[in-house]
Write an enzyme that holds these catalytic residues in place. Sequence first.
Site, PDB file in Angstrom:
ATOM      1  N   ASN A 164     -15.137 -12.037 -13.711  1.00 14.81           N
ATOM      2  CA  ASN A 164     -14.968 -12.247 -15.118  1.00 14.81           C
ATOM      3  C   ASN A 164     -16.071 -12.379 -15.989  1.00 14.81           C
ATOM      4  O   ASN A 164     -16.861 -13.185 -15.877  1.00 14.81           O
ATOM      5  CB  ASN A 164     -14.019 -13.525 -15.119  1.00 14.81           C
ATOM      6  N   HIS A 171      -8.077  -7.576 -19.752  1.00 15.53           N
ATOM      7  CA  HIS A 171      -9.127  -8.523 -19.275  1.00 15.53           C
ATOM      8  C   HIS A 171      -9.241  -8.640 -17.857  1.00 15.53           C
ATOM      9  O   HIS A 171      -8.296  -8.914 -17.235  1.00 15.53           O
ATOM     10  CB  HIS A 171      -8.921 -10.012 -20.020  1.00 15.53           C
ATOM     11  N   CYS A 190     -12.290 -15.563 -23.406  1.00 19.73           N
ATOM     12  CA  CYS A 190     -12.286 -14.248 -22.959  1.00 19.73           C
ATOM     13  C   CYS A 190     -11.322 -13.189 -23.900  1.00 19.73           C
ATOM     14  O   CYS A 190     -11.434 -11.980 -23.759  1.00 19.73           O
ATOM     15  CB  CYS A 190     -11.411 -14.106 -21.692  1.00 19.73           C
TER      16      CYS A 190
HETATM   17  N1  ACO Z   1     -13.006 -20.068  -1.290  1.00 20.14           N
HETATM   18  C1  ACO Z   1     -12.078 -20.577  -0.368  1.00 20.14           C
HETATM   19  N2  ACO Z   1     -10.977 -21.484  -0.636  1.00 20.14           N
HETATM   20  C2  ACO Z   1     -10.712 -21.640  -1.976  1.00 20.14           C
HETATM   21  C3  ACO Z   1     -11.518 -21.120  -2.935  1.00 20.14           C
HETATM   22  C4  ACO Z   1     -12.754 -20.384  -2.606  1.00 20.14           C
HETATM   23  N3  ACO Z   1     -13.730 -19.742  -3.503  1.00 20.14           N
HETATM   24  N4  ACO Z   1     -11.273 -21.889  -4.411  1.00 20.14           N
HETATM   25  C5  ACO Z   1     -10.189 -22.634  -4.106  1.00 20.14           C
HETATM   26  N5  ACO Z   1     -10.055 -22.629  -2.806  1.00 20.14           N
HETATM   27  C6  ACO Z   1      -8.832 -23.399  -2.044  1.00 20.14           C
HETATM   28  C7  ACO Z   1      -8.266 -24.559  -2.786  1.00 20.14           C
HETATM   29  O1  ACO Z   1      -9.021 -25.650  -2.547  1.00 20.14           O
HETATM   30  C8  ACO Z   1      -6.790 -24.659  -2.266  1.00 20.14           C
HETATM   31  O2  ACO Z   1      -7.093 -25.143  -1.214  1.00 20.14           O
HETATM   32  P1  ACO Z   1      -5.906 -26.250  -0.675  1.00 20.14           P
HETATM   33  O3  ACO Z   1      -4.477 -25.543  -0.527  1.00 20.14           O
HETATM   34  O4  ACO Z   1      -6.346 -26.849   0.823  1.00 20.14           O
HETATM   35  O5  ACO Z   1      -6.014 -27.290  -1.741  1.00 20.14           O
HETATM   36  C9  ACO Z   1      -6.598 -23.303  -1.932  1.00 20.14           C
HETATM   37  O6  ACO Z   1      -7.658 -22.436  -1.913  1.00 20.14           O
HETATM   38  C10 ACO Z   1      -5.765 -22.581  -3.164  1.00 20.14           C
HETATM   39  O7  ACO Z   1      -6.073 -22.809  -4.221  1.00 20.14           O
HETATM   40  P2  ACO Z   1      -5.576 -22.431  -5.523  1.00 20.14           P
HETATM   41  O8  ACO Z   1      -6.378 -22.812  -6.881  1.00 20.14           O
HETATM   42  O9  ACO Z   1      -4.048 -22.885  -5.720  1.00 20.14           O
HETATM   43  O10 ACO Z   1      -5.666 -20.808  -5.427  1.00 20.14           O
HETATM   44  P3  ACO Z   1      -5.034 -19.640  -6.109  1.00 20.14           P
HETATM   45  O11 ACO Z   1      -4.280 -18.870  -5.365  1.00 20.14           O
HETATM   46  O12 ACO Z   1      -4.305 -20.239  -7.456  1.00 20.14           O
HETATM   47  O13 ACO Z   1      -6.295 -18.889  -6.802  1.00 20.14           O
HETATM   48  C11 ACO Z   1      -7.599 -18.630  -8.688  1.00 20.14           C
HETATM   49  C12 ACO Z   1      -7.214 -19.634  -7.555  1.00 20.14           C
HETATM   50  C13 ACO Z   1      -8.311 -17.198  -7.966  1.00 20.14           C
HETATM   51  C14 ACO Z   1      -8.531 -19.671  -9.665  1.00 20.14           C
HETATM   52  C15 ACO Z   1      -6.472 -18.176  -9.431  1.00 20.14           C
HETATM   53  O14 ACO Z   1      -5.902 -19.568  -9.756  1.00 20.14           O
HETATM   54  C16 ACO Z   1      -6.821 -17.877 -10.634  1.00 20.14           C
HETATM   55  O15 ACO Z   1      -7.377 -16.618 -11.011  1.00 20.14           O
HETATM   56  N6  ACO Z   1      -6.443 -18.288 -12.046  1.00 20.14           N
HETATM   57  C17 ACO Z   1      -6.903 -17.953 -13.214  1.00 20.14           C
HETATM   58  C18 ACO Z   1      -8.459 -18.032 -13.542  1.00 20.14           C
HETATM   59  C19 ACO Z   1      -8.497 -17.315 -14.787  1.00 20.14           C
HETATM   60  O16 ACO Z   1      -8.500 -16.037 -14.893  1.00 20.14           O
HETATM   61  N7  ACO Z   1      -9.473 -17.652 -15.638  1.00 20.14           N
HETATM   62  C20 ACO Z   1     -10.008 -16.974 -16.622  1.00 20.14           C
HETATM   63  C21 ACO Z   1     -10.308 -17.844 -17.994  1.00 20.14           C
HETATM   64  S1  ACO Z   1     -11.873 -18.020 -18.294  1.00 20.14           S
HETATM   65  C22 ACO Z   1     -12.185 -18.050 -19.997  1.00 20.14           C
HETATM   66  O17 ACO Z   1     -11.263 -18.085 -20.705  1.00 20.14           O
HETATM   67  C23 ACO Z   1     -13.523 -18.328 -20.241  1.00 20.14           C
END
Ligand code: ACO
Length: 328
Positions: A285, A256, A112
């Site tokens: 993204n 980003h 990214c």
């Molecule tokens: N719908 C419903 N529930 C979900 C979903 C979904 N789509 N996805 C995950 N959950 C659940 C999980 O299973 C978890 O449940 P549990 O507590 O029962 O285990 C709960 O939601 C919390 O999950 P987390 O992963 O802790 O959620 P978080 O608040 O951290 O959000 C997210 C997840 C959105 C992915 C966040 O961590 C994030 O944005 N991270 C950065 C990602 C990013 O920017 N990547 C870019 C790089 S890409 C590249 O470089 C090519």
Amino acid sequence: MGIRIKGSGRYVPEKILTNDDLERMVDTSDEWIVSRTGIRERHLAAEGETTSDMAAKAAQKALENAGITADALDLILVSTVTPDHIFPSTAALVQRKIGAPKCPCFDQEAACSGLLYAFNTAYGLMASPLGYKRVLVIGAEKMSSLVDWTDRSTCVLFGDAAAAFVLENDGNPETKDFYVAGEIGADGEWADILCVPAGGSACPASHRSVDEKLHFLKMGGPKTFHMAVLAMTNACRAVLAKSGVSKDDIAWAVPHQANRRIIDAVAERLDMHDKVYLNVDRYGNTSSASIGICLDELNQSGRLKQGDLVLAASFGAGLTWASMLIRW
Ligand code: ACO
């Protein structure tokens, strides 16, 4: 030196996948996606539409916007993690599709952070003894080709798009360069938190790699989130310090577009909420294309004026990060 951004263009595929659509595919909800990411919809490439197809369409628009034709190009550089093929480069395919001359073409990969890395590379080559005059820089991604559409933790996050820029050195010492200051970095210690395990030389395609879904993107979400906030904030601070420019003099902050909460956290640390440009709600993204889409939307809608200062910042797999102060 006189190196400017002469034109920009974008291409976003027609097909839209909404959060409601995703609710019918995996166990998720519009409420979860919007509150955790800020994303409401994303665009997906059509069946058979490739990264180079999207890149070429964005390139045509950038050339039009710059008022030049493809035969004037000296170099084509494509940033992508979703090349059409491992080789040849997507840049070479774009050369053929837009009818550019037999100029050098190559792909650059910094996930990214790729577009900002590519701007640094292009600027360096233009300022070097190679002296390229007109360079096409593209960020293009078909992220939908890396997404496991049964994995709710990643499939809600990504979209497809391309953005392109024509850089030109007008040779006029009076012209101020677009490049004011930059910071790029990487920490390979975190290489495993965001990766596509198979398809490269470490794990070539096999029945096992397909059965175990190793060709799809894997991500440690919370760790990536934490590192992203840290890396983007530090990179922006470094660029502001290097340039001596006050944040009050910046017209737009263009982060980003990975996650609204990451953007908010960085904006809060930099105290720049009022300058931030956001479109993550409409595209998700789009990796290398993300900052480019923002810049082109600002440009085409007349919200960027010549001479405006833009602070861009990104992070991605690698882990990589980048920040750049751009004079439009
Ligand atoms: N719908 C419903 N529930 C979900 C979903 C979904 N789509 N996805 C995950 N959950 C659940 C999980 O299973 C978890 O449940 P549990 O507590 O029962 O285990 C709960 O939601 C919390 O999950 P987390 O992963 O802790 O959620 P978080 O608040 O951290 O959000 C997210 C997840 C959105 C992915 C966040 O961590 C994030 O944005 N991270 C950065 C990602 C990013 O920017 N990547 C870019 C790089 S890409 C590249 O470089 C090519």
